[in-house]
Structure formats: C-alpha cells, structure tokens
Scaffold this active site. Structure first.
Site, PDB file in Angstrom:
ATOM      1  N   MET A  15     -68.442 -70.771  41.350  1.00  0.00           N
ATOM      2  CA  MET A  15     -68.121 -72.132  40.902  1.00  0.00           C
ATOM      3  C   MET A  15     -69.247 -72.649  40.013  1.00  0.00           C
ATOM      4  SD  MET A  15     -65.148 -73.025  41.993  1.00  0.00           S
ATOM      5  CE  MET A  15     -65.231 -74.723  41.393  1.00  0.00           C
ATOM      6  N   ASP A  35     -55.066 -75.038  41.829  1.00  0.00           N
ATOM      7  CA  ASP A  35     -56.092 -75.561  42.737  1.00  0.00           C
ATOM      8  C   ASP A  35     -55.444 -76.239  43.938  1.00  0.00           C
ATOM      9  OD1 ASP A  35     -58.646 -75.000  41.386  1.00  0.00           O
ATOM     10  OD2 ASP A  35     -57.840 -76.278  39.795  1.00  0.00           O
ATOM     11  N   MET A  91     -59.194 -74.526  48.016  1.00  0.00           N
ATOM     12  CA  MET A  91     -60.348 -75.336  48.434  1.00  0.00           C
ATOM     13  C   MET A  91     -59.938 -76.042  49.711  1.00  0.00           C
ATOM     14  SD  MET A  91     -61.395 -76.529  44.638  1.00  0.00           S
ATOM     15  CE  MET A  91     -59.769 -76.003  44.087  1.00  0.00           C
ATOM     16  N   HIS A 108     -56.462 -70.884  43.863  1.00  0.00           N
ATOM     17  CA  HIS A 108     -57.827 -71.201  44.316  1.00  0.00           C
ATOM     18  C   HIS A 108     -57.728 -72.182  45.475  1.00  0.00           C
ATOM     19  CE1 HIS A 108     -61.927 -73.297  43.191  1.00  0.00           C
ATOM     20  NE2 HIS A 108     -61.985 -72.661  44.335  1.00  0.00           N
ATOM     21  N   MET A 146     -56.134 -78.167  47.297  1.00  0.00           N
ATOM     22  CA  MET A 146     -57.207 -78.931  47.958  1.00  0.00           C
ATOM     23  C   MET A 146     -56.636 -79.683  49.150  1.00  0.00           C
ATOM     24  SD  MET A 146     -59.159 -80.585  44.702  1.00  0.00           S
ATOM     25  CE  MET A 146     -59.405 -79.677  43.161  1.00  0.00           C
ATOM     26  N   HIS A 185     -54.092 -71.029  36.912  1.00  0.00           N
ATOM     27  CA  HIS A 185     -55.004 -71.298  38.026  1.00  0.00           C
ATOM     28  C   HIS A 185     -54.478 -72.519  38.781  1.00  0.00           C
ATOM     29  CE1 HIS A 185     -59.047 -71.217  39.914  1.00  0.00           C
ATOM     30  NE2 HIS A 185     -58.992 -72.530  39.879  1.00  0.00           N
ATOM     31  N   SER A 218     -56.267 -74.249  34.318  1.00  0.00           N
ATOM     32  CA  SER A 218     -56.049 -74.895  35.611  1.00  0.00           C
ATOM     33  C   SER A 218     -55.077 -76.050  35.453  1.00  0.00           C
ATOM     34  CB  SER A 218     -57.374 -75.425  36.160  1.00  0.00           C
ATOM     35  OG  SER A 218     -57.112 -76.351  37.191  1.00  0.00           O
ATOM     36  N   ASP A 231     -65.443 -71.152  37.138  1.00  0.00           N
ATOM     37  CA  ASP A 231     -64.496 -72.265  37.213  1.00  0.00           C
ATOM     38  C   ASP A 231     -65.275 -73.570  37.219  1.00  0.00           C
ATOM     39  OD1 ASP A 231     -62.441 -74.032  37.787  1.00  0.00           O
ATOM     40  OD2 ASP A 231     -62.068 -73.262  39.810  1.00  0.00           O
TER      41      ASP A 231
HETATM   42  C1  DX5 Z   1     -62.424 -77.914  40.379  1.00  0.00           C
HETATM   43  C2  DX5 Z   1     -61.316 -76.921  40.184  1.00  0.00           C
HETATM   44  C3  DX5 Z   1     -61.181 -76.452  38.802  1.00  0.00           C
HETATM   45  C4  DX5 Z   1     -60.878 -77.536  37.794  1.00  0.00           C
HETATM   46  C5  DX5 Z   1     -61.644 -77.199  36.569  1.00  0.00           C
HETATM   47  O1  DX5 Z   1     -62.720 -78.031  41.714  1.00  0.00           O
HETATM   48  O2  DX5 Z   1     -61.514 -75.796  41.011  1.00  0.00           O
HETATM   49  O3  DX5 Z   1     -60.242 -75.400  38.708  1.00  0.00           O
HETATM   50  O4  DX5 Z   1     -59.533 -77.675  37.472  1.00  0.00           O
HETATM   51  O5  DX5 Z   1     -61.471 -78.230  35.644  1.00  0.00           O
HETATM   52  P1  DX5 Z   1     -62.368 -78.319  34.334  1.00  0.00           P
HETATM   53  O6  DX5 Z   1     -62.096 -77.115  33.520  1.00  0.00           O
HETATM   54  O7  DX5 Z   1     -61.890 -79.582  33.699  1.00  0.00           O
HETATM   55  O8  DX5 Z   1     -63.805 -78.402  34.780  1.00  0.00           O
HETATM   56 ZN    ZN Z   2     -60.294 -74.020  40.627  1.00  0.00          ZN
END
Ligand code: DX5
Ligand code: ZN
Length: 222
Positions: A136, A34, A67, A65, A36, A32, A9, A174
C-alpha cells in the site's frame, strides 16, 4: 519485457452507474474492487452481493482488495465468486498461509497486502505461497490521497527478495498512482498498478490508462 498491469479502482467510479463505469475501463488489465468493512478501515463500500454482480457484467477480470477484519473467515467467498485475484491484509489474517492456500484452491490468485507501516521482512518466507504482494502506497481507506514515497524502499526490498528467490510473485502498488508517481513505483520494482482517481477523474479513462501504461514502462526502464 515484463508486462505491466493497470488496474483501475472503482472506488472513484459512480457507484450508481457501475456497469457503464466498468465499460469505461475495458482496456485495463483488471478492475480493482475495494471492499471495506468500516472496522479495518474507517470507510464502508460494498460486499459479496455487489462483487458477484460486478463479476457477471465486467468486461475484464476482478482484482478484489479486501480491507476487512477477519479475512480468514470472509476472503474465500470472494474467490468462489470468481475473482481472478483476492487480496487480504496481513494485519487482518491470523493464518495467512492457510488462507492463501484456500484462495488458490478456490480458483483465484492469492495476494497479501501490507499497510505502509507494516514491514515486509516478517513475511519473506511466505512469499512462495502468494501470487501477488500489495504494498500500500497510502494508508488504506480512501481514494485521492497522496503517494507515500516512504514506501519505495519496501517495494525495492520486496522486489529484491522475489528476484533472489526466483519467485513468480508480482508486486502491486495501490494509492496515489499518477503518471508521475508510477515512474518511481515501477523503478522500485512494482509491475501491477492500481489507480482510482487518476483514471476515473479523467474525461477519457482509456487515455488515462494508456498514459499510465506508457509512464510505467518508462519507469521500469523497459
Ligand atoms: C484505498 C484503496 C485504493 C484507492 C486508490 O484504500 O485501496 O484502491 O481506490 O485510489 P487513488 O488511486 O485515488 O489513490
Ligand atoms: Zn485498493
């Protein structure tokens, strides 16, 4: 033997040097990304214009991903941008079957995510519409959190349902994935592993990816 995927990620990457940070993980299966929106989760990252640029320069496919709220409205654009897979949250979609079909029609794999407190059971009949289910393993929003072992029974129940129905769907986890926690997640039935801090926090990202792969394979008993 099932192929295990390690998807680092970039949430834990240096956002000012993303192109170089993508090269550091070229040996991974996918990057990956993210997204948000500061509403679905209390954090803000990046959106479509940045994803489009990442798509242009990344040496590996994109695992996006989302969010974000109102996934039905925004998710298809990420598939059209060329992402290999687009994951929306079940909690943020009012028509997940329609959305999954739109994502596939736009050329990406369709994936749906569940927060730790969201049960898989209401969605069991939908699994055939999905290429991937993201369980998750932390509360979404931030990297660097500790893996929640309470999610393991859900991974196991989802994996059982997938096996019983003989579906091609894979289970992604994740949050908090390390060389230690990946053992338990793989043993429970996950085959796609997102890792942010444990890859980007390492001096040698390629070595961290290889170590996760080895540990995951051991956990899967393969
Ligand atoms: C959290 C994200 C993850 C995050 C995971 O909401 O969706 O993808 O980057 O990070 P680690 O591996 O550090 O928990
Ligand atoms: Zn993620």
């Amino acid at each position: 033997m099932t192929h295990l995927c390690i998807n680092p990620s970039i949430l834990s990457a240096d956002f000012v040097n993303l192109e170089a940070e993508l090269q550091r993980i070229a040996s991974a299966d996918a990057v990956h990304v993210d997204v948000m929106d500061n509403h679905f989760v209390p954090n803000l990252t990046l959106g479509l214009p940045v994803v489009r640029r990442i798509q242009q320069v990344s040496p590996i496919p994109l695992d996006v991903h989302l969010m974000i709220e109102d996934a039905d409205r925004w998710a298809p654009q990420y598939a059209e941008a060329g992402a290999a897979s687009v994951t929306f949250h079940a909690e943020a979609s009012s028509a997940p079957v329609k959305l999954a079909r739109e994502l596939r029609d736009a050329g990406s794999k369709a994936a749906m995510a569940l927060r730790p407190a969201t049960p898989v059971e209401p969605y069991l009949d939908l699994l055939g519409e999905l290429d991937m289910l993201l369980v998750m393993t932390v509360e979404p929003g931030f990297g660097g959190q500790a893996f929640l072992d309470l999610t393991l029974p859900k991974i196991r129940r989802a994996a059982d349902a997938v096996r019983d129905a003989n579906l091609p769907l894979v289970i992604q986890v994740d949050g908090g994935i390390t060389e230690e926690t990946i053992l338990r997640a793989a043993d429970a039935g996950a085959t796609v592993f997102v890792a942010g801090s444990s890859v980007y926090g390492a001096d040698d990202a390629a070595a961290a990816i290889a170590a996760l792969r080895t540990a995951g394979t051991r956990g899967a008993g393969a």
